[in-house]
Scaffold this motif. Structure first.
Motif, PDB file in Angstrom:
ATOM      1  N   LEU A 113      27.040  39.415  44.990  1.00  0.00           N
ATOM      2  CA  LEU A 113      28.226  38.563  44.937  1.00  0.00           C
ATOM      3  C   LEU A 113      28.334  37.797  43.619  1.00  0.00           C
ATOM      4  N   PRO A 114      27.231  37.243  43.080  1.00  0.00           N
ATOM      5  CA  PRO A 114      27.358  36.542  41.789  1.00  0.00           C
ATOM      6  C   PRO A 114      27.879  37.432  40.669  1.00  0.00           C
ATOM      7  N   LEU A 115      27.572  38.742  40.725  1.00  0.00           N
ATOM      8  CA  LEU A 115      28.074  39.655  39.694  1.00  0.00           C
ATOM      9  C   LEU A 115      29.589  39.762  39.751  1.00  0.00           C
ATOM     10  N   ASP A 116      30.131  39.936  40.959  1.00  0.00           N
ATOM     11  CA  ASP A 116      31.587  40.012  41.105  1.00  0.00           C
ATOM     12  C   ASP A 116      32.246  38.738  40.596  1.00  0.00           C
ATOM     13  N   MET A 117      31.640  37.611  40.930  1.00  0.00           N
ATOM     14  CA  MET A 117      32.199  36.329  40.506  1.00  0.00           C
ATOM     15  C   MET A 117      32.163  36.192  38.989  1.00  0.00           C
ATOM     16  N   LEU A 118      31.041  36.613  38.386  1.00  0.00           N
ATOM     17  CA  LEU A 118      30.908  36.488  36.940  1.00  0.00           C
ATOM     18  C   LEU A 118      31.875  37.413  36.209  1.00  0.00           C
ATOM     19  N   LEU A 119      32.041  38.637  36.702  1.00  0.00           N
ATOM     20  CA  LEU A 119      32.966  39.572  36.061  1.00  0.00           C
ATOM     21  C   LEU A 119      34.398  39.052  36.140  1.00  0.00           C
ATOM     22  N   GLU A 120      34.754  38.454  37.277  1.00  0.00           N
ATOM     23  CA  GLU A 120      36.095  37.872  37.399  1.00  0.00           C
ATOM     24  C   GLU A 120      36.268  36.728  36.403  1.00  0.00           C
ATOM     25  N   ASP A 121      35.245  35.884  36.284  1.00  0.00           N
ATOM     26  CA  ASP A 121      35.331  34.762  35.352  1.00  0.00           C
ATOM     27  C   ASP A 121      35.429  35.246  33.907  1.00  0.00           C
ATOM     28  N   ALA A 122      34.741  36.347  33.613  1.00  0.00           N
ATOM     29  CA  ALA A 122      34.779  36.881  32.249  1.00  0.00           C
ATOM     30  C   ALA A 122      36.177  37.354  31.874  1.00  0.00           C
ATOM     31  N   LEU A 155      25.431  46.919  39.680  1.00  0.00           N
ATOM     32  CA  LEU A 155      26.210  46.536  38.503  1.00  0.00           C
ATOM     33  C   LEU A 155      27.402  47.460  38.308  1.00  0.00           C
ATOM     34  N   TRP A 156      27.172  48.775  38.400  1.00  0.00           N
ATOM     35  CA  TRP A 156      28.288  49.723  38.252  1.00  0.00           C
ATOM     36  C   TRP A 156      29.342  49.489  39.329  1.00  0.00           C
ATOM     37  N   MET A 157      28.889  49.245  40.556  1.00  0.00           N
ATOM     38  CA  MET A 157      29.844  49.065  41.652  1.00  0.00           C
ATOM     39  C   MET A 157      30.645  47.775  41.489  1.00  0.00           C
ATOM     40  N   ALA A 158      30.008  46.728  40.996  1.00  0.00           N
ATOM     41  CA  ALA A 158      30.733  45.478  40.755  1.00  0.00           C
ATOM     42  C   ALA A 158      31.817  45.685  39.702  1.00  0.00           C
ATOM     43  N   ALA A 159      31.481  46.421  38.633  1.00  0.00           N
ATOM     44  CA  ALA A 159      32.468  46.693  37.581  1.00  0.00           C
ATOM     45  C   ALA A 159      33.575  47.609  38.090  1.00  0.00           C
ATOM     46  N   LEU A 160      33.220  48.572  38.939  1.00  0.00           N
ATOM     47  CA  LEU A 160      34.235  49.462  39.515  1.00  0.00           C
ATOM     48  C   LEU A 160      35.171  48.697  40.447  1.00  0.00           C
ATOM     49  N   ARG A 161      34.608  47.769  41.214  1.00  0.00           N
ATOM     50  CA  ARG A 161      35.470  46.963  42.088  1.00  0.00           C
ATOM     51  C   ARG A 161      36.452  46.140  41.264  1.00  0.00           C
ATOM     52  N   LEU A 162      35.995  45.657  40.122  1.00  0.00           N
ATOM     53  CA  LEU A 162      36.880  44.905  39.231  1.00  0.00           C
ATOM     54  C   LEU A 162      38.065  45.767  38.805  1.00  0.00           C
ATOM     55  N   VAL A 163      37.794  47.020  38.454  1.00  0.00           N
ATOM     56  CA  VAL A 163      38.866  47.938  38.046  1.00  0.00           C
ATOM     57  C   VAL A 163      39.795  48.225  39.215  1.00  0.00           C
ATOM     58  N   GLN A 164      39.220  48.472  40.393  1.00  0.00           N
ATOM     59  CA  GLN A 164      40.047  48.833  41.545  1.00  0.00           C
ATOM     60  C   GLN A 164      40.962  47.690  41.969  1.00  0.00           C
ATOM     61  N   ARG A 165      40.538  46.463  41.721  1.00  0.00           N
ATOM     62  CA  ARG A 165      41.404  45.335  42.061  1.00  0.00           C
ATOM     63  C   ARG A 165      42.625  45.265  41.153  1.00  0.00           C
TER      64      ARG A 165
END
Length: 611
Positions: A325-334, A371-381
């Motif tokens: 979860l912290p990865l998703d949050m950090l990628l969104e903040d970035a 890590l890959w899945m967190a970045a992929l979720r960012l793209v899918q959103r």
């Protein structure tokens, strides 16, 4: 002469009492307190100070200046904000009728700090803070989920806070007895204080209290609505729904009662009943449409069918989602353009990944996959983005194919550099230092192909994905073509299906960074078949990077082609950059146009730094 020794907490209380009497500036008070604790060797943020301040306020010093001191301590992080919110919840909620102003201030603190979870998940005593919260609220006992993982406890804490607010609304509306349990599982039952002052019976004071009670009810409704719509807390609720189905059912029953009977919800001008209905609807696609691009059902099936691994203890039972979860949050903040960090996104993400790996005791294979899945979720959103002046999809793709790849490269290089030093010193052999992280990276990329829902390319990058797949297919078919072929041929005209996805782009990015070699093209299922021959010849006059590197001049047609097509190598960028520095005025303008074109936006495999 006898010397009296005072504990630092006696000194803090004395400082607070004096500051309260003088009406001192809260900032000066906070500086004094932190200085005193630092000199006493107390690490900050301090759990003991959080307990002390909440006990000080509740209830002998329930005055505005004391609350201002507490707020300043939260802002300056000399106390853990989440712990303070937990301590206040068990003291203030039950006295919401006799002390409505305190309940109001508690909700204000919730609004300011409960939605900034990312800031509070990296505090020095994070695990101790979350375990202290559990000892106070007892949510792991109530939910029947035993875990010492901070991520799991965070999910339970947020879920419990929202549930408490729901129960207070039901209780205040006289609806709590309609629930199967007839009461709340939390400390929300109203408690009355002893009333000593005759002023408490003043008619104006009673009228003011009633007005404040009504305002608090409205604010509670709106605060719950914020929790349901906020990007981070809505996902946390999804994790609760996914992993605590029994309690989720009880929770949604209560929300249903609110939707059907609450006058405050019905009259709210900020939060609509639609938001609450969406939470309890079986057909709802998301808890926060803005945050999730794919359905919860799809994501649930994805997580259940392809668990991240088994080496670490499960977080909240069946799912490992909360670990990352912290990865998703950090990628969104970035992605937030309003924030500018002094440290690059690569360094920040690398540091967090290493911390999560150590904290969760996971393998590097799991780390890379997460890590890959967190970045992929960012793209899918962002696959169906809301139109606006600043589209985010290209930035999300940069995060996936450039930033994330650079993070992985740093992690792999870190291990291999250390291994090289150990070989030089004779500590390990070359065989022992073969590079475990690189192998774990390969395994994670091979496993990634099973997550088809996350790998579906957005419309804008389908062409790039197809070209990556076609490149691999030609290589495995032993057909060698120049890159110019892809600049002038339509993939639809290929003699075999060359449809690609984000997996192909990720592999290409890793090959470009020397994390993989072309043997990846032979992974099972990576290509759809073989090509026997090509039916088209490559036009020799087609403008593009290949012809430019062979000496073609910068005509207007060439400039347009280079600006619209991202460069595939640093050599191409370096040649354009040299023209931008040493060329004529017209050539410099042309070079600037090219450098700020697709290579800047979509040159994922050659970007070195970003954000």
């Amino acid at each position: 002469m006898e010397v009296l020794h005072y504990s630092p907490w006696d000194s803090v209380l004395e400082i607070t009492k004096v500051a309260q009497e003088k009406g001192s500036d809260p900032f000066l008070w906070a500086i004094q307190v932190s200085s005193k604790l630092n000199s006493a060797g107390v690490s900050l943020p301090s759990l003991e100070l959080a307990n002390l301040l909440v006990q000080y306020i509740c209830w002998e010093n329930n005055v505005p200046i004391a609350w201002k001191f507490l707020e300043k301590a939260l802002v300056l992080k000399i106390v853990p904000p989440l712990l303070v919110l937990g301590l206040l919840s068990i003291r203030v909620i039950s006295y919401r009728r006799s002390c409505p102003a305190a309940f109001r201030l508690y909700m204000e603190l919730l609004k300011r700090h409960a939605f900034a979870l990312k800031e509070y998940t990296n505090l020095p005593n994070d695990d101790k803070i979350m375990n202290s919260l559990d000892a106070i609220i007892h949510f792991s006992r109530i939910f029947g989920v035993r875990s010492n993982k901070a991520g799991a406890l965070l999910v339970q804490f947020v879920f419990s806070i929202i549930w408490q607010l729901v129960d207070t609304l039901l209780d205040d509306d006289g609806l709590l007895h309609l629930t199967p349990e007839k009461n709340s599982i939390w400390h929300t039952k109203p408690q009355e204080m002893e009333i000593d002052s005759p002023n408490n019976f003043d008619e104006k004071r009673i009228e003011h209290t009633e007005r404040l009670l009504n305002l608090n009810t409205i604010m509670s409704v709106e605060l719950i609505g914020q929790f349901l719509q906020n990007k981070v807390t809505s996902r946390i609720l999804y994790l609760a729904r996914q992993n605590m189905s029994t309690h989720w059912g009880k929770f949604t029953q209560r929300v249903q009662l609110l939707v059907e009977n609450s006058s405050a919800l019905r009259n709210s001008t900020v939060t609509t009943r639609k938001v609450f209905r969406q939470l309890i609807s079986d057909s709802c696609k998301t808890l926060s449409q803005h945050f999730w691009g794919s359905s919860l059902q799809e994501f649930h099936a994805l997580e259940q069918s392809r668990p991240l691994g088994t080496s670490a203890s499960f977080c909240l039972g069946a799912s490992r989602s909360a670990l990352w979860l912290p990865l998703d949050m950090l990628l969104e903040d970035a992605m937030d353009a309003s924030q500018v960090n002094a440290t690059s996104a690569v360094e920040i993400i690398t540091g967090l990944v290493k911390s999560l790996q150590a904290f969760n005791e996971t393998s590097w294979h799991e780390v890379f996959l997460g890590l890959w899945m967190a970045a992929l979720r960012l793209v899918q959103r962002e696959r169906d983005p809301i139109e606006g002046p600043i589209p985010r999809l290209d930035s999300c793709m940069c995060m996936l194919l450039s930033i994330t790849t650079l993070v992985v490269a740093d992690l792999v290089e870190e291990e291999e550099t250390a291994s090289t030093d150990e070989i030089a010193c004779g500590i390990v052999s070359k065989h022992q230092a073969a590079g475990k992280r690189r192998m774990d990276l390969i395994f994670s990329l091979q496993n990634l192909c099973g997550y088809q829902s996350l790998l579906t390319p957005p419309q804008a990058v389908i062409t790039a994905a197809n070209q990556a797949a076609a490149k691999a297919m030609m290589f495995t078919s032993d057909i060698h073509v120049d890159s110019a072929y892809f600049e002038c041929v339509n993939i639809a005209d290929m003699p075999i299906n060359c449809s690609g996805n984000l997996h192909h782009l990720i592999v290409e990015a890793c090959i470009a960074r020397n994390l993989l070699d072309t043997s990846a093209y032979f992974w099972p299922g990576y290509v759809n078949g073989r090509i026997n021959k090509l039916h088209q010849n490559v036009p020799t006059h087609m403008p593009g990077w290949s012809s430019f590197m062979k000496g073609s001049s910068l005509t207007q047609l060439m400039i347009n082609a280079l600006a619209l097509t991202p460069a595939s190598s640093l050599a191409e960028i370096e040649k354009i950059f040299e023209i931008a520095v040493k060329g004529s005025d017209d050539e410099r303008i042309a070079a600037a146009t090219i450098l700020t074109g697709s290579s800047l936006i979509r040159g994922w495999n050659i970007q070195v730094t970003s954000y």
